[in-house]
Structure formats: C-alpha cells, structure tokens
Scaffold this motif. Structure first.
Motif, PDB file in Angstrom:
ATOM      1  N   UNK A 115       0.830  -1.211   0.000  1.00  0.00           N
ATOM      2  CA  UNK A 115       0.000   0.000   0.000  1.00  0.00           C
ATOM      3  C   UNK A 115       0.863   1.259   0.000  1.00  0.00           C
ATOM      4  N   UNK A 116       1.936   1.241   0.787  1.00  0.00           N
ATOM      5  CA  UNK A 116       2.817   2.402   0.840  1.00  0.00           C
ATOM      6  C   UNK A 116       3.516   2.610  -0.506  1.00  0.00           C
ATOM      7  N   UNK A 117       3.959   1.515  -1.119  1.00  0.00           N
ATOM      8  CA  UNK A 117       4.614   1.601  -2.427  1.00  0.00           C
ATOM      9  C   UNK A 117       3.636   2.155  -3.468  1.00  0.00           C
ATOM     10  N   UNK A 118       2.401   1.655  -3.406  1.00  0.00           N
ATOM     11  CA  UNK A 118       1.400   2.124  -4.367  1.00  0.00           C
ATOM     12  C   UNK A 118       1.141   3.619  -4.204  1.00  0.00           C
ATOM     13  N   UNK A 119       1.011   4.063  -2.957  1.00  0.00           N
ATOM     14  CA  UNK A 119       0.726   5.471  -2.704  1.00  0.00           C
ATOM     15  C   UNK A 119       1.860   6.369  -3.206  1.00  0.00           C
ATOM     16  N   UNK A 120       3.108   5.965  -2.927  1.00  0.00           N
ATOM     17  CA  UNK A 120       4.256   6.828  -3.231  1.00  0.00           C
ATOM     18  C   UNK A 120       4.688   6.727  -4.691  1.00  0.00           C
ATOM     19  N   UNK A 121       4.809   5.495  -5.185  1.00  0.00           N
ATOM     20  CA  UNK A 121       5.449   5.292  -6.487  1.00  0.00           C
ATOM     21  C   UNK A 121       4.466   5.100  -7.647  1.00  0.00           C
ATOM     22  N   UNK A 122       3.348   4.426  -7.391  1.00  0.00           N
ATOM     23  CA  UNK A 122       2.414   4.163  -8.486  1.00  0.00           C
ATOM     24  C   UNK A 122       1.408   5.296  -8.661  1.00  0.00           C
ATOM     25  N   UNK A 123       0.809   5.730  -7.554  1.00  0.00           N
ATOM     26  CA  UNK A 123      -0.162   6.824  -7.641  1.00  0.00           C
ATOM     27  C   UNK A 123       0.476   8.197  -7.435  1.00  0.00           C
ATOM     28  N   UNK A 124       1.725   8.188  -6.923  1.00  0.00           N
ATOM     29  CA  UNK A 124       2.491   9.428  -6.718  1.00  0.00           C
ATOM     30  C   UNK A 124       1.707  10.456  -5.911  1.00  0.00           C
ATOM     31  N   UNK A 125       1.151   9.998  -4.797  1.00  0.00           N
ATOM     32  CA  UNK A 125       0.366  10.889  -3.942  1.00  0.00           C
ATOM     33  C   UNK A 125       1.296  11.700  -3.033  1.00  0.00           C
ATOM     34  N   UNK A 126       0.988  12.970  -2.798  1.00  0.00           N
ATOM     35  CA  UNK A 126       1.768  13.785  -1.853  1.00  0.00           C
ATOM     36  C   UNK A 126       1.329  13.450  -0.421  1.00  0.00           C
ATOM     37  N   UNK A 127       1.985  12.479   0.189  1.00  0.00           N
ATOM     38  CA  UNK A 127       1.531  11.971   1.480  1.00  0.00           C
ATOM     39  C   UNK A 127       1.767  12.967   2.606  1.00  0.00           C
ATOM     40  N   UNK A 128       0.794  13.061   3.493  1.00  0.00           N
ATOM     41  CA  UNK A 128       0.917  13.895   4.684  1.00  0.00           C
ATOM     42  C   UNK A 128       1.728  13.149   5.736  1.00  0.00           C
ATOM     43  N   UNK A 129       2.189  13.864   6.760  1.00  0.00           N
ATOM     44  CA  UNK A 129       2.929  13.217   7.851  1.00  0.00           C
ATOM     45  C   UNK A 129       2.043  12.194   8.560  1.00  0.00           C
ATOM     46  N   UNK A 130       0.752  12.483   8.654  1.00  0.00           N
ATOM     47  CA  UNK A 130      -0.175  11.547   9.303  1.00  0.00           C
ATOM     48  C   UNK A 130      -0.272  10.247   8.511  1.00  0.00           C
ATOM     49  N   UNK A 131      -0.320  10.348   7.195  1.00  0.00           N
ATOM     50  CA  UNK A 131      -0.405   9.145   6.370  1.00  0.00           C
ATOM     51  C   UNK A 131       0.877   8.320   6.452  1.00  0.00           C
ATOM     52  N   UNK A 132       2.024   8.989   6.438  1.00  0.00           N
ATOM     53  CA  UNK A 132       3.304   8.284   6.553  1.00  0.00           C
ATOM     54  C   UNK A 132       3.447   7.621   7.918  1.00  0.00           C
ATOM     55  N   UNK A 133       3.078   8.335   8.961  1.00  0.00           N
ATOM     56  CA  UNK A 133       3.144   7.771  10.312  1.00  0.00           C
ATOM     57  C   UNK A 133       2.187   6.602  10.467  1.00  0.00           C
ATOM     58  N   UNK A 134       1.062   6.646   9.723  1.00  0.00           N
ATOM     59  CA  UNK A 134       0.104   5.540   9.774  1.00  0.00           C
ATOM     60  C   UNK A 134       0.709   4.238   9.280  1.00  0.00           C
ATOM     61  N   UNK A 135       1.506   4.304   8.216  1.00  0.00           N
ATOM     62  CA  UNK A 135       2.175   3.105   7.708  1.00  0.00           C
ATOM     63  C   UNK A 135       3.167   2.567   8.738  1.00  0.00           C
ATOM     64  N   UNK A 136       3.950   3.471   9.331  1.00  0.00           N
ATOM     65  CA  UNK A 136       4.953   3.065  10.317  1.00  0.00           C
ATOM     66  C   UNK A 136       4.286   2.442  11.548  1.00  0.00           C
ATOM     67  N   UNK A 137       3.225   3.084  12.014  1.00  0.00           N
ATOM     68  CA  UNK A 137       2.498   2.574  13.188  1.00  0.00           C
ATOM     69  C   UNK A 137       1.874   1.218  12.889  1.00  0.00           C
TER      70      UNK A 137
END
Length: 207
Positions: free
Chosen positions: A155-177
């Motif tokens: 999901x993280x790869x898809x968000x960043x590399x495939x859909x190229x979404x500008x992720x917020x800090x909350x979204x990034x922290x959600x993956x880590x958590x």
C-alpha cells in the motif's frame, strides 16, 4: 560477513539459499539451522538449549523466519547479549521491521539490496470511498503476520510510487504505526482500517 563477532542480522528475501551458502562457507565448522515460517517462544527455547551445548570449536546457529514473535525475541535477548563460548548467532528475515529495536541493538545488521516486486493492490487510494475501504478490508482480514506486513508495504509503495500521492505526515506515520502494531499481534482488520481511513479523510478534506 558481520562486524560483530557474536554474529548478526541478515535481511534477505532468499533465506533458504543464503543459509545454505553460509553453512557451506563455514565448513568444517558446525552450523545448526532453525528455519521457520513464524519463530515462536518454543523455537527460542530450542535455540537456547542448543547454544548451551558445549562446543570445542565455533558453532553457528542460524535462525530464519518470515516473522519472529515478541515473546520469542525477548527470550533470546540475554543469550544474544552474552552468548556462550564458541557460539555465533545469525538471524535472518525478509524485513528489518521484523526485529525489535532491542534485538537489533545487540547484533550488527546487513541488508541485502534486492529489487522488491510490489504488485498493485486492488483499490485506488486517491479515489478511496467507504465502500471500497470496507470491501478491501474484508478481503484481507485473515492474513498471517508476514503477509499483513507485506500488504502494508504494498500500500505504501502504491501510494508513493504508483499513484504518486503527496503523502501527509499523518499518512506516513500511519504506515509506520501499522507495521509496529502488526508485530505486537494487533488485530489486522483494525490496523488496515486505521491506515486506509487516513486516505479517506484526506479526500473528504479536499472536497
């Protein structure tokens, strides 16, 4: 292979192959393999018993698994910190996040650089709605721990590399958590909802 004479951690997607290569490279010294899908407390006890069997020459214990439970890792902490004479530990897993920080602090870590293949997931994060969210969660509510981690990474790869979404800090922290919660055996359905809700809320704010 490792800077620490007590052994180390190897992050690799080819555990079986690498364990055989290590065993061959160390001949005629003895290697004992503990290869599992999920490394549990009973496996840790077996490793500890083997480690305390006295050896005249160096013996290497290779522990490989897709996931290591928290109780198993905690049981190994003392022996990793102060291994018996002539005992070397090599721990292997596909992901660094598999291991607790306390385990990683005791051994040097080597990460193989290999190209991970991420299959696109069956939903589009930038157009996520409630119906799509709950359908996706229902389809993925019975995954094993290593499968759950792999899905979060997809999901993280898809968000960043495939859909190229500008992720917020909350979204990034959600993956880590999410990865930490999976390691602590949290209910994956709830973890997945937590991750996806970050994208749903972002869409609603943009309307």
């Amino acid at each position: 292979m490792f800077a620490n004479e007590r052994g180390g951690i190897l992050i690799t997607g080819e555990m079986e192959e690498r364990s055989r290569e290590i065993e061959e490279s160390l001949r005629p010294l003895r290697c004992v393999m503990f290869m599992r899908d999920d490394f549990k407390i009973e496996d840790a006890k077996e490793v500890i018993a083997e480690a305390y069997r006295s050896e005249e020459h160096t013996k290497t214990l290779i522990l490989g698994a897709k996931s290591f439970t928290v109780p198993a890792q905690n049981a190994l902490l003392k022996i990793l910190e102060e291994p018996p004479r002539n005992i070397v530990f090599i721990l292997m897993a596909p992901n660094k996040s598999t291991f607790l920080p306390t385990v990683r602090s005791r051994l040097s870590l080597t990460q193989e650089h290999h190209q991970l293949v991420h299959e696109p997931v069956s939903l589009t994060l930038k157009n996520l709605d409630l119906s799509g969210l709950f359908t996706f969660v229902k389809e993925h509510d019975r995954l094993k721990k290593h499968e759950a981690k792999a899905l979060i990474e997809q999901l993280m790869y898809q968000a960043i590399h495939l859909e190229k979404l500008p992720l917020t800090s909350q979204q990034l922290e959600g993956f880590d958590k999410a990865l930490r919660l999976i390691e602590l055996n949290s209910r994956f359905q709830s973890v997945l909802v937590m991750v996806l809700m970050n994208f749903l809320k972002e869409i609603k704010r943009g309307r």
